[in-house]
Design a protein around this motif. Structure first.
Motif, mmCIF file in Angstrom:
data_model
loop_
_atom_site.group_PDB
_atom_site.id
_atom_site.type_symbol
_atom_site.label_atom_id
_atom_site.label_comp_id
_atom_site.label_asym_id
_atom_site.label_seq_id
_atom_site.Cartn_x
_atom_site.Cartn_y
_atom_site.Cartn_z
ATOM 1 N N MET B 228 20.783 61.106 63.274
ATOM 2 C CA MET B 228 20.518 59.764 63.806
ATOM 3 C C MET B 228 21.410 59.444 64.998
ATOM 4 S SD MET B 228 18.032 58.089 62.922
ATOM 5 C CE MET B 228 18.229 56.546 63.816
ATOM 6 N N GLY B 229 22.587 60.020 65.020
ATOM 7 C CA GLY B 229 23.483 59.743 66.138
ATOM 8 C C GLY B 229 22.881 60.201 67.455
ATOM 9 N N VAL B 256 17.943 51.175 63.937
ATOM 10 C CA VAL B 256 19.319 51.472 63.544
ATOM 11 C C VAL B 256 20.015 50.229 62.994
ATOM 12 C CG1 VAL B 256 21.582 52.135 64.413
ATOM 13 C CG2 VAL B 256 19.572 53.376 65.158
ATOM 14 N N LEU B 267 18.849 55.254 54.455
ATOM 15 C CA LEU B 267 19.279 56.332 55.333
ATOM 16 C C LEU B 267 20.398 55.861 56.255
ATOM 17 C CD1 LEU B 267 18.318 59.201 55.760
ATOM 18 C CD2 LEU B 267 16.864 58.393 57.598
ATOM 19 N N MET B 268 20.195 54.722 56.889
ATOM 20 C CA MET B 268 21.217 54.205 57.805
ATOM 21 C C MET B 268 22.507 53.928 57.065
ATOM 22 S SD MET B 268 19.994 54.252 60.743
ATOM 23 C CE MET B 268 18.593 55.308 60.698
ATOM 24 N N SER B 270 23.671 55.409 54.468
ATOM 25 C CA SER B 270 24.381 56.580 53.959
ATOM 26 C C SER B 270 24.996 57.424 55.065
ATOM 27 C CB SER B 270 23.440 57.452 53.112
ATOM 28 O OG SER B 270 22.361 57.892 53.888
ATOM 29 N N ILE B 271 24.773 57.043 56.319
ATOM 30 C CA ILE B 271 25.363 57.810 57.417
ATOM 31 C C ILE B 271 26.831 57.439 57.537
ATOM 32 C CG2 ILE B 271 25.318 58.218 59.884
ATOM 33 C CD1 ILE B 271 22.419 57.578 59.887
ATOM 34 N N PRO B 272 27.719 58.417 57.490
ATOM 35 C CA PRO B 272 29.136 58.097 57.625
ATOM 36 C C PRO B 272 29.449 57.678 59.063
ATOM 37 C CG PRO B 272 28.844 60.472 57.473
ATOM 38 C CD PRO B 272 27.489 59.867 57.309
ATOM 39 N N ARG B 273 30.338 56.700 59.203
ATOM 40 C CA ARG B 273 30.728 56.264 60.554
ATOM 41 C C ARG B 273 32.173 56.627 60.802
ATOM 42 N NH1 ARG B 273 26.218 52.236 61.446
ATOM 43 N NH2 ARG B 273 24.963 52.891 59.670
ATOM 44 N N ARG B 282 27.195 54.786 50.770
ATOM 45 C CA ARG B 282 25.989 54.314 50.078
ATOM 46 C C ARG B 282 25.070 55.512 49.906
ATOM 47 N NH1 ARG B 282 24.496 49.188 51.605
ATOM 48 N NH2 ARG B 282 22.576 49.596 50.482
ATOM 49 N N GLN B 283 24.490 55.657 48.753
ATOM 50 C CA GLN B 283 23.616 56.805 48.576
ATOM 51 C C GLN B 283 22.264 56.393 48.024
ATOM 52 O OE1 GLN B 283 26.138 58.946 45.639
ATOM 53 N NE2 GLN B 283 24.363 58.846 44.286
ATOM 54 N N ILE B 284 21.277 57.228 48.335
ATOM 55 C CA ILE B 284 19.952 57.027 47.754
ATOM 56 C C ILE B 284 19.843 58.026 46.620
ATOM 57 C CG2 ILE B 284 17.500 56.813 48.227
ATOM 58 C CD1 ILE B 284 18.052 57.068 51.143
ATOM 59 N N VAL C 197 21.422 64.072 55.398
ATOM 60 C CA VAL C 197 22.382 62.962 55.384
ATOM 61 C C VAL C 197 22.435 62.238 54.042
ATOM 62 C CG1 VAL C 197 22.027 60.582 56.127
ATOM 63 C CG2 VAL C 197 23.002 62.219 57.674
ATOM 64 N N ALA C 201 25.612 62.222 51.337
ATOM 65 C CA ALA C 201 26.278 61.059 50.750
ATOM 66 C C ALA C 201 26.453 61.256 49.252
ATOM 67 C CB ALA C 201 25.469 59.792 51.034
ATOM 68 N N ASN C 205 30.166 61.598 47.512
ATOM 69 C CA ASN C 205 30.535 60.656 46.460
ATOM 70 C C ASN C 205 30.908 61.391 45.182
ATOM 71 O OD1 ASN C 205 30.157 58.447 48.076
ATOM 72 N ND2 ASN C 205 28.101 57.978 47.336
ATOM 73 N N ALA C 226 32.727 62.082 61.468
ATOM 74 C CA ALA C 226 32.445 60.916 60.631
ATOM 75 C C ALA C 226 32.716 61.229 59.166
ATOM 76 C CB ALA C 226 30.992 60.489 60.832
ATOM 77 N N GLN C 230 35.611 59.590 56.530
ATOM 78 C CA GLN C 230 35.325 59.007 55.224
ATOM 79 C C GLN C 230 36.135 59.615 54.109
ATOM 80 O OE1 GLN C 230 33.322 56.469 54.503
ATOM 81 N NE2 GLN C 230 32.771 56.184 56.644
ATOM 82 N N PRO C 269 28.049 61.711 69.134
ATOM 83 C CA PRO C 269 26.942 60.773 69.305
ATOM 84 C C PRO C 269 27.163 59.572 68.388
ATOM 85 C CG PRO C 269 26.119 62.970 68.867
ATOM 86 C CD PRO C 269 27.587 63.009 68.642
ATOM 87 N N ARG C 270 27.038 58.415 68.929
ATOM 88 C CA ARG C 270 27.341 57.221 68.154
ATOM 89 C C ARG C 270 26.086 56.451 67.846
ATOM 90 N NH1 ARG C 270 31.973 54.989 71.791
ATOM 91 N NH2 ARG C 270 31.082 53.011 71.163
ATOM 92 N N LEU C 271 26.097 55.830 66.675
ATOM 93 C CA LEU C 271 24.947 55.031 66.305
ATOM 94 C C LEU C 271 24.891 53.752 67.105
ATOM 95 C CD1 LEU C 271 24.855 55.478 62.455
ATOM 96 C CD2 LEU C 271 23.144 56.166 64.097
#
Lengths: 178, 340, 341
Positions: B228-229, B256, B267-268, B270-273, B282-284, C197, C201, C205, C226, C230, C269-271
């Motif tokens: 996504m980035g 986004v 999805l958004m 769960s993306i690490p920042r 956050r997970q699905i 992705v 996660a 976790n 990233a 975390q 790349p940044r969101l």
């Protein structure tokens, strides 16, 4: 080092190697011993000519598998190297070996047939498809064609079934298809 | 029965270059026919970058492959249409498609190592591609190859044109692949994970290059990736795919920042920042269904925290939702309101 | 909070690989032996209970560090001390066995890290069998079931083959295997790089929960900044076989000092990229140089906007500056403008 020997040997046709071994054995050994152990000499000759194919394939496969992570995981766990080879490497390398084994079985039969045809294989007292074909060769054009043709057909069918067996074996051992 | 395609318009009122309508890709197996791409519709305008994002098995690469005509049998296009500049390309015979591929549509794949033939110099590969599609003599073709190499940022192009692929680093090789894709001046480029195999600092360079090409040449780009980035940096609009379908499509900033579809939201999230709170992501829960086990109704319903009864029975089509379009019954009130 | 008890010490670790042409070719063409210095003097410590990460691009040596720590490679120079024991002194396999039980590894590729011909049960049980940790089959089965549940898989999954599972599930199996012998220390080599992705996660976790519950110490390798942000307590940034900066995660991401760290943080790349109608930031040019022939002095100087003469000649050493080590002349000389993100 072993692979260099293999490389050199690969440059000679296998039949010549087999002939060479056979010839040497014949000249070195006294007569009485000869007739008894001809079969074993033959087996040794064929085996020594064809080991290189296996060696190459196994080496190639093993080198690919060796760098795979499940082997490294076993090393990290501390598994004894012998167990790694037997438990992990071997089952994953055996696939191509089986296929080559069956093809080589076919070739070995053919080689024996060829050597017998040339007269340097099994003596005429022992049964051999190759000998039969050779003997029948003289009669091919004079009406008794069947002396060569039937053994020839049997040889072809034998080789075909061995090859099919090899394919089936390889698939049977593949866990993904279970 | 095919739903009436309701796909968002391109950036401006220019006529869409690529129109994909109700595309369906199937693969017959021993246990029945599996649908890998299910009723997918979108369009791309000239100069626009459309990102197609999704996780493994969502069908995004297959969509790209279908458009270029590179579906491996037994995969086949089983429905819908693909139109390029007003001309249908999904039902063309092999030869005609081959001419279009390369001339009108360029392709960039993930692994630059295998996209180039190691036996030939890049100059030769470039010239060959140029001369296949454009009517240029060898000298002119070489000149064009040189200018392409310079355009993608290969320093010392005059010498490097005669180098072999293994003499280039990963990032440089990908630039060469891009040059190859541009060789015949295509109007559309399909890029499938073009930066995934590259280092982060090289990724940024390639992204900048793709954007500049879109701007300068008016080339439309379909950017397929799971990252996504990369999409956020490069694309104008995004289509989010799940289990072979588009579940949400819209301008990249909306998707986004304010997604509507629960899957996109998950999805958004769960993306690490690289800033903000650290700790649990956050997970699905669960995983994307396999092609042979797609649930009835909405394919995301088993994992959806907001699922209604209707979601498990009826499959939603794309409908307007808060500045994007989402295939979700939760958005139905918005749609009905909009239609009222 | 991690206790101030050092579990792992790596000192001046070096690892060279011989990439010379084959002997015959060298003879005929009078070529020299060529070595790649995958690791060129790496030093760091990890405290009990902490997550220490190594980040860098391809070829920086982070995976080589992981392999040396876990014993897959022998260091060319330097030493590794695990809980007070110098691993270099343990020559025999038997001596390494107790260490191996306490230190395990999770690999990057979920498809290659499990033997495709073994059932999952057998894969997970391997450490138990190797170290003789179970008395009989019943106990083995029970333990394997327990491990499967710990990674949120079903005990019945033990009868299946790896190819019946997805990438994320296979990583769970890898984790279960790594935890079988109750280790204290896990080396995680890009454990989620090959995963989607949302699956990433889940796995991260899971690893976090397991760390809390089982009081594990992690050495975490990744190229994804990233993810590093975390999961890490402290981070080491590597470039061409050298450590260029070590800091806590907060420090590194809010106030990066080394120019390479800054470059990395700028270019991911940044969101939420800044609004730029012209199409975005101008990324820094250049690529990682060939490790066979690294630049003299500071390895980063060809790409560094602050490089001076000293940088081209003298290799900077990792010196503590403000509590956290950084290997940069510009920082030490105070030439570097501070950046706060």
């Amino acid at each position: 080092m072993i692979m260099r020997v293999a490389d050199v040997q690969l440059s000679f046709p296998a039949i010549l190697i087999a002939l060479l071994i056979d010839g040497v054995a014949h000249s070195l050994l006294p007569r009485e011993v000869q007739t008894r152990i001809t079969l074993y000499v033959l087996i040794a000759a064929i085996a020594l000519s064809y080991w290189v194919h296996f060696a190459r394939t196994v080496r190639g496969s093993a080198m690919v598998e060796r760098s795979k992570e499940y082997i490294q995981a076993a090393r990290v766990i501390g598994v004894h190297p012998a167990r790694i080879v037997i438990g992990h490497l071997l089952p994953n390398v055996i696939g191509p070996v089986l296929v080559i084994a069956t093809i080589n079985l076919a070739t070995a039969i053919l080689t024996e047939a060829t050597l017998s045809f040339l007269g340097v294989g099994l003596p005429p007292t022992e049964p051999s498809l190759g000998t039969l074909i050779r003997v029948g060769n003289d009669y091919l054009l004079s009406g008794d064609w069947w002396i060569s043709v039937f053994p020839g057909t049997v040889l072809a069918l034998l080789i075909l079934s061995v090859n099919l067996l090899g394919d089936w074996l390889r698939d049977a051992f593949n866990p993904k298809l279970r | 029965m095919a739903a009436q395609p309701f796909y968002s318009r391109g950036m401006s009122n220019t006529e869409a270059l690529l129109k994909v309508e109700n595309l369906r890709v199937e693969v017959p197996t021993r246990r029945g026919t599996l649908v890998a791409v299910d009723d997918v519709s979108f369009d791309i305008a000239p100069g626009e970058v459309l990102g197609v994002v999704g996780e493994s098995g969502a069908g995004k690469s297959l969509t790209g492959a279908a458009i270029i005509g590179l579906l491996e049998p037994p995969l086949k296009i089983a429905g819908g249409s693909i139109t390029l500049a007003g001309r249908r390309i999904d039902n063309l015979p092999y030869e005609a498609m081959r001419r279009i591929r390369g001339k009108e549509i360029g392709a960039i794949f993930q692994d630059p190592l295998t996209s180039l033939n190691p036996l030939y110099t890049i100059g030769r590969q470039l010239v060959e591609t140029i001369r296949t599609h454009l009517d240029l003599g060898p000298a002119k073709a070489r000149g064009r190859a040189l200018s392409l190499l310079r355009e993608v940022g290969i320093a010392g192009a005059d010498e490097r044109i005669d180098h072999y692929p293994h003499q280039f680093s990963g990032g440089m090789r990908q630039r060469v692949v891009i040059a190859l894709a541009l060789a015949a001046n295509p109007r559309l480029i399909i890029a499938d994970e073009p930066t995934t195999a590259l280092d982060v600092s090289i990724q940024a360079q390639i992204i900048a290059l793709l954007k500049r090409l879109g701007r300068d040449h008016g080339t439309a780009i379909m950017l397929v990736t799971h990252d996504m980035g990369v999409i956020a940096e490069t694309a104008h609009r995004v289509a989010v795919m799940y289990a072979g379908r588009i579940v949400e499509i819209g301008p990249v900033r909306r998707i986004v920042d304010r997604p509507s579809h629960p899957y996109t939201k998950g999805l958004m999230a769960s993306i690490p920042r690289t800033a903000g709170p650290r700790g649990r992501l956050r997970q699905i829960d669960g995983t994307m269904p396999r092609l042979n086990a797609i649930p009835p109704g909405c394919p995301f319903s088993p994992r959806c925290t907001e699922a209604l009864d209707r979601c498990r029975r009826e499959r939603p089509d794309l409908m307007p939702a808060n500045e994007t379009q989402a295939a979700c019954w939760q958005c139905a009130p918005v749609a009905e309101h909009a239609n009222a | 909070m991690p206790e101030r008890d050092v579990l792992l010490e790596v000192n001046d670790l070096e690892r060279h690989f011989d990439v010379s042409a084959p002997a015959l070719e060298r003879l005929l063409q009078s070529k020299q032996r060529v070595a790649v210095k995958a690791l060129d003097g790496v030093t760091f410590t990890i405290s009990r209970g902490e997550t220490f990460s190594l980040v860098g691009e391809s070829g920086c040596g982070k995976t080589t560090v992981a392999r040396c720590v876990v014993g897959l490679y022998r260091p060319t120079a330097g030493n590794i001390v695990f809980d007070g024991v110098d691993l270099g002194r343990l020559r025999r396999r038997k001596a390494m066995a107790p260490i191996r039980r306490r230190m395990q590894m999770i690999f990057q590729d979920p498809y290659a890290s499990l033997n495709p011909r073994w059932r999952v049960r057998r894969i997970i049980a391997e450490p138990l069998v190797t170290h003789g940790l179970v008395a009989d089959k019943a106990e083995l089965r029970a333990r394997v079931a327990e491990l499967l549940e710990q990674v949120r898989l079903a005990p019945a999954d033990g009868d299946k083959f790896p190819h019946e599972f997805s990438g994320g599930q296979r990583q769970r199996i890898s984790i279960a295997r790594a935890l079988a012998a109750n280790p204290e220390f896990l080396v995680c080599d890009e454990p989620t790089s090959a995963l989607d992705v949302s699956v990433q996660a889940q796995i991260l976790n899971l690893m976090r929960d397991l760390q809390r519950r089982l009081r594990l110490t992690y050495l975490f390798i990744s190229h994804n900044l990233a993810v590093i942000y975390q999961v890490s307590d402290r981070v080491g940034v590597m470039y061409l076989g050298r450590l260029v900066e070590v800091a806590t995660a907060d420090q590194l991401f809010t106030a990066p000092r080394h120019p390479y760290t800054r470059l990395l943080l700028e270019t991911i790349p940044r969101l939420d990229p800044p609004d730029d109608p012209l199409g975005g930031r101008e990324p820094v040019a250049g690529e990682v140089p060939n490790p066979i022939d690294p630049p003299p002095g500071c390895a980063f100087h060809p790409r560094c906007p602050y490089a001076n003469d000293r940088c081209r000649r003298e290799r900077p050493s990792l010196l503590a500056a403000g509590g956290a080590p950084v290997a940069c002349h510009a920082v030490q000389e105070g030439r570097l403008p501070t950046s706060v993100r």
